[in-house]
Write a protein that holds these residues in place. Sequence first.
Motif, mmCIF file in Angstrom:
data_model
loop_
_atom_site.group_PDB
_atom_site.id
_atom_site.type_symbol
_atom_site.label_atom_id
_atom_site.label_comp_id
_atom_site.label_asym_id
_atom_site.label_seq_id
_atom_site.Cartn_x
_atom_site.Cartn_y
_atom_site.Cartn_z
ATOM 1 N N SER A 190 0.843 -1.193 0.000
ATOM 2 C CA SER A 190 0.000 0.000 0.000
ATOM 3 C C SER A 190 0.875 1.238 0.000
ATOM 4 C CB SER A 190 -0.903 -0.005 1.237
ATOM 5 O OG SER A 190 -0.115 -0.022 2.412
ATOM 6 N N GLY A 191 0.321 2.390 -0.413
ATOM 7 C CA GLY A 191 1.059 3.636 -0.464
ATOM 8 C C GLY A 191 1.422 4.001 -1.876
ATOM 9 N N SER A 192 2.427 4.861 -2.022
ATOM 10 C CA SER A 192 2.798 5.377 -3.327
ATOM 11 C C SER A 192 3.627 4.368 -4.102
ATOM 12 C CB SER A 192 3.588 6.675 -3.146
ATOM 13 O OG SER A 192 4.821 6.398 -2.501
ATOM 14 N N ASP A 193 3.802 4.658 -5.404
ATOM 15 C CA ASP A 193 4.647 3.806 -6.244
ATOM 16 C C ASP A 193 6.089 3.816 -5.748
ATOM 17 O OD1 ASP A 193 2.477 3.230 -7.762
ATOM 18 O OD2 ASP A 193 2.906 4.721 -9.316
ATOM 19 N N GLU A 194 6.530 4.960 -5.219
ATOM 20 C CA GLU A 194 7.897 5.058 -4.729
ATOM 21 C C GLU A 194 8.109 4.148 -3.514
ATOM 22 O OE1 GLU A 194 11.009 8.437 -3.035
ATOM 23 O OE2 GLU A 194 9.184 9.030 -4.085
ATOM 24 N N GLU A 195 7.105 4.090 -2.637
ATOM 25 C CA GLU A 195 7.208 3.203 -1.481
ATOM 26 C C GLU A 195 7.279 1.738 -1.924
ATOM 27 O OE1 GLU A 195 3.805 4.258 0.755
ATOM 28 O OE2 GLU A 195 4.727 5.998 1.709
ATOM 29 N N TYR A 196 6.485 1.430 -2.933
ATOM 30 C CA TYR A 196 6.495 0.064 -3.457
ATOM 31 C C TYR A 196 7.861 -0.267 -4.064
ATOM 32 C CZ TYR A 196 5.432 -3.908 -6.482
ATOM 33 O OH TYR A 196 5.468 -5.116 -7.107
ATOM 34 N N ALA A 197 8.420 0.691 -4.841
ATOM 35 C CA ALA A 197 9.734 0.470 -5.462
ATOM 36 C C ALA A 197 10.816 0.314 -4.401
ATOM 37 C CB ALA A 197 10.065 1.630 -6.403
ATOM 38 N N THR A 198 10.723 1.112 -3.323
ATOM 39 C CA THR A 198 11.696 0.992 -2.237
ATOM 40 C C THR A 198 11.619 -0.382 -1.587
ATOM 41 O OG1 THR A 198 11.516 3.374 -1.804
ATOM 42 C CG2 THR A 198 12.480 2.001 -0.075
ATOM 43 N N ALA A 199 10.394 -0.859 -1.368
ATOM 44 C CA ALA A 199 10.217 -2.186 -0.787
ATOM 45 C C ALA A 199 10.786 -3.268 -1.702
ATOM 46 C CB ALA A 199 8.734 -2.440 -0.521
ATOM 47 N N GLU A 200 10.611 -3.090 -3.019
ATOM 48 C CA GLU A 200 11.142 -4.056 -3.975
ATOM 49 C C GLU A 200 12.667 -4.074 -3.958
ATOM 50 O OE1 GLU A 200 9.748 -6.341 -6.410
ATOM 51 O OE2 GLU A 200 8.272 -6.155 -4.816
ATOM 52 N N VAL A 201 13.276 -2.880 -3.841
ATOM 53 C CA VAL A 201 14.739 -2.798 -3.797
ATOM 54 C C VAL A 201 15.275 -3.556 -2.588
ATOM 55 C CG1 VAL A 201 16.666 -1.225 -3.398
ATOM 56 C CG2 VAL A 201 14.937 -0.646 -5.088
ATOM 57 N N LEU A 202 14.672 -3.315 -1.433
ATOM 58 C CA LEU A 202 15.136 -3.978 -0.207
ATOM 59 C C LEU A 202 14.889 -5.478 -0.265
ATOM 60 C CD1 LEU A 202 13.878 -1.372 2.418
ATOM 61 C CD2 LEU A 202 16.196 -1.673 1.552
ATOM 62 N N LYS A 203 13.787 -5.873 -0.896
ATOM 63 C CA LYS A 203 13.467 -7.296 -1.008
ATOM 64 C C LYS A 203 14.461 -8.014 -1.916
ATOM 65 C CE LYS A 203 9.853 -10.376 -2.732
ATOM 66 N NZ LYS A 203 8.511 -10.439 -3.380
ATOM 67 N N LYS A 204 14.725 -7.408 -3.086
ATOM 68 C CA LYS A 204 15.614 -8.052 -4.053
ATOM 69 C C LYS A 204 17.062 -8.099 -3.562
ATOM 70 C CE LYS A 204 12.807 -6.807 -8.075
ATOM 71 N NZ LYS A 204 12.713 -5.969 -9.297
ATOM 72 N N SER A 205 17.467 -7.073 -2.804
ATOM 73 C CA SER A 205 18.850 -7.021 -2.330
ATOM 74 C C SER A 205 19.033 -7.743 -1.002
ATOM 75 C CB SER A 205 19.294 -5.559 -2.182
ATOM 76 O OG SER A 205 18.473 -4.880 -1.241
ATOM 77 N N GLY A 206 17.921 -8.146 -0.369
ATOM 78 C CA GLY A 206 18.013 -8.843 0.906
ATOM 79 C C GLY A 206 18.478 -7.952 2.044
ATOM 80 N N GLN A 207 18.128 -6.654 1.981
ATOM 81 C CA GLN A 207 18.605 -5.689 2.972
ATOM 82 C C GLN A 207 17.487 -5.178 3.885
ATOM 83 O OE1 GLN A 207 22.048 -4.937 3.070
ATOM 84 N NE2 GLN A 207 21.982 -6.661 1.641
ATOM 85 N N LYS A 208 16.404 -5.949 4.008
ATOM 86 C CA LYS A 208 15.284 -5.483 4.833
ATOM 87 C C LYS A 208 15.680 -5.316 6.299
ATOM 88 C CE LYS A 208 11.271 -7.110 2.242
ATOM 89 N NZ LYS A 208 10.045 -7.951 2.277
ATOM 90 N N GLU A 209 16.511 -6.207 6.786
ATOM 91 C CA GLU A 209 16.901 -6.170 8.195
ATOM 92 C C GLU A 209 18.274 -5.549 8.401
ATOM 93 O OE1 GLU A 209 14.655 -7.018 10.292
ATOM 94 O OE2 GLU A 209 13.286 -7.765 8.733
ATOM 95 N N SER A 210 18.864 -5.015 7.343
ATOM 96 C CA SER A 210 20.220 -4.461 7.451
ATOM 97 C C SER A 210 20.188 -3.076 8.090
ATOM 98 C CB SER A 210 20.866 -4.391 6.073
ATOM 99 O OG SER A 210 20.126 -3.531 5.225
ATOM 100 N N LYS A 211 21.333 -2.632 8.511
ATOM 101 C CA LYS A 211 21.463 -1.324 9.141
ATOM 102 C C LYS A 211 21.628 -0.245 8.073
ATOM 103 C CE LYS A 211 24.264 1.136 12.570
ATOM 104 N NZ LYS A 211 25.454 1.054 13.472
ATOM 105 N N PRO A 212 20.881 0.873 8.167
ATOM 106 C CA PRO A 212 21.018 1.955 7.169
ATOM 107 C C PRO A 212 22.413 2.549 7.188
ATOM 108 C CG PRO A 212 19.018 2.212 8.461
ATOM 109 C CD PRO A 212 19.811 1.144 9.128
ATOM 110 N N ILE A 213 22.777 3.200 6.075
ATOM 111 C CA ILE A 213 24.097 3.810 5.936
ATOM 112 C C ILE A 213 23.923 5.245 5.453
ATOM 113 C CG2 ILE A 213 24.558 3.197 3.526
ATOM 114 C CD1 ILE A 213 27.333 2.216 4.549
ATOM 115 N N LYS A 214 24.928 6.085 5.678
ATOM 116 C CA LYS A 214 24.779 7.529 5.480
ATOM 117 C C LYS A 214 25.038 8.009 4.060
ATOM 118 C CE LYS A 214 23.818 8.288 9.798
ATOM 119 N NZ LYS A 214 22.469 8.737 10.202
#
Length: 456
Positions: A190-214
């Motif tokens: 749910s939400g905007s297309d950008e939110e969906y694309a962000t979720a897809e990026v994290l899913k494909k890269s396997g970085q959902k549980e990773s720590k953010p970087i600056k």
Amino acid sequence: MDSENYKECQSMQRPPLFEANCFIYWKNQFETYVKFKDIDLWHIIVYGDYKPTIKNKDTGNKQVKDNKINLFVQKYEEFVIFNDETIDWAFARFNTIITSLKALDEFFSSHNHVKKFLGALPTKWRPKVTAIEESKDLSTLPLDELIGNLKVYEVVLEKDSEASKVKKEKYKSLALKAKKVSSDEKESCSGSDEEYATAEVLKKSGQKESKPIKTPMSSETKLTRDEDGDSVDNTKYRGMIGSLFYLTASRPNIMFSVCLCARFQEDHKPSHLEAVKRISRYVKGTTHLELWYPKGTRVETIVYVDSDHAGDYVDHKSTSGVCTFMGCCLTSWFSKKQTALTMFTTKAEYVSPEKASKQALWIKQALVDYDIKLDDIPVFCDNKGAIDLSKNPVLHSRTKHIEIQHHFLRNNVQKGNISIVTVSSEDNIADILTKPLKREPFNLLRLGPGLMEPNT
């Protein structure tokens, strides 16, 4: 006769069957017949009791005829073909009017018939009407030939309509299927297309549980072909790049990093995959950032350009970056590797403003259509040699290696269409599109395009 040979109200050679679905046709025929025979009788049918005025027989006959002529002339002038009406059915109505007028000694030329029928066609027929008007001489075109052409085009429209319905059903089916798959995976899309694309990026890269970087890329990163590295799954890598490219439409801060990683899609190695995963981690930590577009900004164009000379570690070509602003609003940006190898910094920096000037002049010309006329458009550049070269009207030996096409910039500077302005490297916003930067300068330049938190 076999009733299956007669489709509903579509036969031009014979009248349709006297059935309920052809009620309109027979109603019009009955009205035309009664009015033609006795207009007084028609008044009695419509209004009930009707007392005709007693007139001289000759005068009365002439008056009746004139009334009939006026009636059919009005029908002729108001003739319209409906959207769901076939050409055969429309021509049958039109021909009834023409025949009735001829019986009353009232004639219109064939030229008038052709123009009238073309003008009565619905909007969806406009392309065909225009084609006939341009390719045919309407003054000599027979009405029968026109009807034949229109019937051929009618078949084309029906096929296109059927194909469109099939296509819509196919898309609908795919959409329902995608929705079901999404539901099965319990993914929150749910939400905007950008939110969906962000979720897809994290899913494909396997970085959902990773720590953010600056930062999206380390300033010490040097991506090469890495010929000694192992191969990586092409589908996974390209899918991640595709999702990140979608995000660059609203995130200029990752444009350079994504474009750099995209150069290795044909033969990527673990080092390239790690660089893409780092971008994903940066995206995860900056989902709160948005491009800021304030109200009431002035309509003036400003362009920032920069170039990283020989910054590519594979073929040592330079990378150009351009940011275009309308007032304080970022309207377009790109990061692109130059096609030619440059031996000198001046040429690399000179090519970038040339590309930016073309875009600036296009915007300037487009605004003329809205009665907005701009003076010379400033192009900010941090290379003094490129600025001096743009203002120098003499082609000397030091500039012979620069292609003539790039002197488009200098010609427009001399004409006053654009002006090249010096800016320090620390304040050049386009620097974020040409090279990886350290954390502090990167975050500072990120504010230039207007990337900030909504409540800032």
